[in-house]
Design an enzyme around this catalytic site. Structure first.
Site, PDB file in Angstrom:
ATOM      1  CG  HIS A 256      -0.525  -0.366   2.636  1.00  0.00           C
ATOM      2  ND1 HIS A 256       0.636   0.042   3.102  1.00  0.00           N
ATOM      3  CD2 HIS A 256      -0.794  -1.298   3.185  1.00  0.00           C
ATOM      4  CE1 HIS A 256       0.868  -0.543   4.223  1.00  0.00           C
ATOM      5  NE2 HIS A 256      -0.111  -1.405   4.395  1.00  0.00           N
ATOM      6  CG  ASP A 329      -4.668  -2.783   3.499  1.00  0.00           C
ATOM      7  OD1 ASP A 329      -4.685  -3.989   4.207  1.00  0.00           O
ATOM      8  OD2 ASP A 329      -4.173  -1.689   3.862  1.00  0.00           O
TER       9      ASP A 329
HETATM   10 ZN   LIG Z   1      -0.731  -2.335   6.350  1.00  0.00          ZN
HETATM   11 ZN   LIG Z   2      -2.997  -4.536   5.251  1.00  0.00          ZN
END
Ligand SMILES: [Zn+2]
Ligand SMILES: [Zn+2]
Length: 450
Positions: A256, A329
């Site tokens: 991320h 995520d």
């Molecule tokens: Zn993370």
């Molecule tokens: Zn994560």
């Protein structure tokens, strides 16, 4: 078991195919991609997964297929792969189970997902990895590839038994949910990882720089009076981990990525030939810290939504390939953890069911990414980075994990339609264009949009 998908536009960047073709699936594998004429004798023209190769072949008689799916007007692509998913099983089955999380994945067009290790207990032993794989086998709609811990208990002190985790089926190692603060521990983790040839997937956050922060540090956080998390809290760790990866030779995949500085470091490292890849989430690509102004806790995630400049840098990196992967995520949370004061709410949002729609709406329909580029970032690159054999492609012999995409279908993201057990997403009510019409895993239809 034979399945025939007819008339769709097949896009398979791995074999250079982009054409209106049929796909024949047998016993969970791609048998053939070409112009397939159904009849008492199944005639197959061309293609062993090669573009424009028109070879007339006398296929032996194929008496029947069990099912024909008409994909006319749709796109047929290798099953999408999400490298970054939090399934809450074991431990928080009230928020997400492997069954509900994989159902959400199937609805979103994903045929494989990686499960991050910050469950309860954390995935730091073979027995937890085996449990996840067993549950996925029993009730999972899509393939689950576990990611194991870097450190025991994710405590950042001692290395987990990485060899044992990899032997049990972990395809990568991460302490995601937490950051590995000790550079020495990370160095040793990388040295081990090279022995098992698995990537490390760090959550890059300097916990001293980010301490107490609840959103991106900048003008908006000042105006709102909320404590900020500066973008350098991410970038200094990205820089550290790139240097350690170049020092040890380990493969590094940065989770991320959110900050412009991180993008710059990754771009420079890749130009030097470093073994570094990175992922971006749809929410970091689509939203800025301006979204936090309403104090909606579904705009609170870690890393936080960044400034417009950061988002512009991230988008540029996604388009030029510096960021190779789109990952969600997906982080389910119970209402009790989200329907509270912004300062106290948990970080994270769900993403499996809106990712494809957001990317098609914001990048394909705006002309920023082509469909083959999207397939690369959502299927091919994840398969390559994780070394998932026979995935990320529709070449004959590959696993019959297929996503049929309806790129022009307009729909509204609605809470009650979510397959996920949790509803924490800021995208409820968003009008999106494009979605998965049919998701096929190992030759079996696991999701069909109505
Ligand atoms: Zn993370
Ligand atoms: Zn994560």
């Amino acid at each position: 078991m034979r399945l025939l998908i007819t008339g769709g536009r097949v896009i398979d960047p791995a074999s250079g195919v982009e054409d209106t073709l049929d796909v024949l699936v047998e016993d969970g594998q791609i048998l053939r991609v070409g112009k397939i004429v159904q009849g008492s004798r199944l005639k197959v023209e061309g293609s062993e997964g090669r573009k424009n190769r028109k070879v007339e072949s006398d296929e032996p008689s194929v008496p029947s297929v069990d099912r024909v799916i008409d994909a006319t007007g749709k796109i047929v692509v290798p099953g999408l792969i999400d490298m970054h998913v939090h399934l809450r099983e074991p431990g928080r089955e009230d928020e997400e189970t492997i069954a509900s999380g994989t159902a959400a994945a199937a609805r979103g067009g994903f045929t494989s997902i990686c499960s991050m290790p910050n469950t309860e207990p954390v995935n730091d032993t073979a027995s937890v990895t085996e449990y996840i794989l067993e549950q996925a086998q029993k009730g999972g709609r899509v393939h689950v590839f576990p990611i194991g811990c870097i450190s025991k208990g994710q405590q950042g002190q001692e290395l987990a038994e990485m060899g044992e985790l990899v032997a049990a089926g972990c395809v990568g190692l991460s302490d995601d949910g937490k950051s590995v603060m000790s550079a020495d521990l990370m160095r040793r983790a990388m040295e081990y990882a090279t022995m098992f040839d698995v990537p490390l997937l760090p959550h890059c956050e300097d916990l001293h720089l980010s301490a107490g922060g609840v959103m991106h540090e900048g003008r908006v956080s000042t105006e709102l009076g909320l404590k900020g998390i500066p973008s350098v809290a991410e970038a200094v760790m990205v820089g550290r981990d790139i240097l350690l990866s170049e020092y040890t030779g380990a493969r590094l995949h940065i989770c991320h990525v959110s900050a412009a500085e991180s993008v710059r470091l990754i771009r420079e490292a890749r130009a030097r030939g470093a073994r570094v890849s990175g992922e971006a989430t749809p929410h970091h690509l689509v939203l800025t810290d301006e979204a936090v102004r309403g104090f909606h806790t579904n705009t609170k995630m870690n890393p936080p939504l960044r400034s417009a400049e950061d988002v512009a840098a991230l988008r540029e990196a996604l388009i030029d390939g510096t960021i190779e992967v789109i990952a969600t995520d997906h982080a389910p949370h119970a209402l009790a953890e989200k329907e509270i004061e912004f300062d106290d709410a948990s970080f994270g949002i769900i993403g499996l069911e809106t990712a494809l729609g957001l990317i098609l709406t914001e990048f394909y329909h705006t002309g920023l990414l082509t469909l083959p580029m999207i397939v690369e970032r959502m299927a091919l690159a994840p398969a390559r980075i994780l070394k998932l054999k026979h995935k990320g492609t529709l070449a004959p012999g590959a696993d019959a994990d297929i996503t049929i995409v309806d790129p022009d279908r307009e729909w509204v993201a609605e809470g009650q339609a979510l397959q996920s057990k949790s509803k924490n997403t800021p995208f409820i009510g968003w009008k999106l264009k494009g979605r998965a019409a049919v998701t096929i895993v190992a030759g079996q239809v696991v999701w069909e949009a109505t």
